[in-house]
Design an enzyme around this catalytic site. Structure first.
Site, short mmCIF file in Angstrom:
data_model
loop_
_atom_site.label_atom_id
_atom_site.label_comp_id
_atom_site.label_asym_id
_atom_site.label_seq_id
_atom_site.Cartn_x
_atom_site.Cartn_y
_atom_site.Cartn_z
N CYS A 114 0.80 -1.23 0.00
CA CYS A 114 0.00 0.00 0.00
C CYS A 114 0.82 1.27 0.00
CB CYS A 114 -0.97 0.00 1.18
SG CYS A 114 -0.20 0.18 2.82
N HIS A 124 -1.00 3.82 11.28
CA HIS A 124 -0.34 3.92 9.97
C HIS A 124 -0.18 2.55 9.33
CE1 HIS A 124 0.80 7.69 12.01
NE2 HIS A 124 0.70 8.22 10.81
N ASP A 144 -7.84 3.85 -3.88
CA ASP A 144 -7.02 2.88 -3.15
C ASP A 144 -6.62 1.77 -4.11
OD1 ASP A 144 -5.78 1.16 -1.42
OD2 ASP A 144 -7.33 1.27 0.13
#
Length: 277
Positions: free
Chosen positions: A70, A106, A124
């Site tokens: 990610c 995070h 995303d």
């Protein structure tokens, strides 16, 4: 990101340089990113350093035609969108794990994107199996997508995280098919804020990225292909699955090369974590 780097990135995605930062262009870029740049954690098991700096990420994703997880995928995609004229806000999230417990701070990086033709969108391209298109950020009703049925809802006060605490008033939960995926915080972040999270996911024995191998992307027909170690799974758009166990190293390397566009000199193997946890 300079013009030459933008052009190289767009060529990697197989799209023309857009005239305007519209929602239709965002939808195309989002889908093409999922189809061309794999979600993968191979660097962890190949002993490669993960550096959250724009130039290093471009060299990996565009120059070396690799993928990432990610922080790498959404971090670089956000830089591209910003250069193309989108208003991009980097957001942190905590991923829901077993028994509905939230992961580390995070834990995940996602993007809030505003377009010139109005509206804010959750982009995303770094969560693995997720929405194929951006989600309307301010909508609270169900959103139908080839990847499932999604909702963005206000987070309740009862879902305390792994280390305690409750949801902030502005936190949002992203749900897929009725199951919460991750909790978004609304405070704007920068890529450097995620260095500790990337280190933890790359080194800790508690990280699923350390414990397993994955390389996955959306296919042009709306399905998905995934290589987990030596298990190759083809999932059709209707959910039908075919699983094959690859035997030789040559077979594994061929799948990386032919199905994901990744050239490797050796087959990655799960590495035991040396620290963290």
């Amino acid at each position: 990101m300079n013009p030459a780097e933008v052009d190289a990135y767009l060529r990697r995605l197989g799209v023309e340089h857009p005239a305007w930062p519209t929602v239709d262009v965002l939808r195309e870029l989002h889908l093409r990113h999922l189809e061309t740049i794999p979600f993968e954690n191979l660097s962890i098991h190949l002993g490669e350093e993960i550096v959250l700096e724009e130039k290093r990420l471009l060299d990996k994703l565009v120059g070396a035609r690799r993928g990432g997880f990610c922080y790498e995928l959404n971090g670089t995609f956000g830089a591209l969108l910003t250069t193309l004229g989108y208003d991009v806000t980097v957001l942190a999230a905590r991923v829901y794990g077993d028994e509905g417990r939230l992961g580390i701070p995070h834990d995940h990086l996602a993007l809030k994107v505003r377009t010139v033709d109005g509206g804010a969108w959750l982009a995303d391209v770094g969560f693995g199996a997720h929405s194929h298109y951006p989600l309307a950020f301010e909508a609270r009703a169900e959103q139908l997508d080839p990847g499932g049925v999604f909702r963005i809802v206000e987070a309740g006060p009862d879902a305390a995280g792994v280390r305690g605490g409750s949801a902030a008033a502005t936190d949002l939960d992203v749900e897929r098919d009725g199951k919460p995926q991750y909790r978004l915080e609304m405070r704007p972040r920068v890529l450097g804020d995620f260095v500790a999270g990337a280190w933890w996911h790359s080194t800790s024995s508690a990280s699923h990225f350390v414990r397993s191998l994955v390389c996955s992307r959306v296919t042009e027909d709306g399905g998905r292909i995934t290589l987990s170690g030596r298990k190759f799974t083809v999932t059709a758009a209707d959910g039908a699955r075919e699983v094959a166990e690859l035997g030789s190293d040559a077979e594994v390397l061929a799948v990386y090369r032919e199905r994901f566009g990744i050239e490797l000199a050796a087959v990655p193997e799960v590495r035991s974590p040396s620290r963290g946890g």
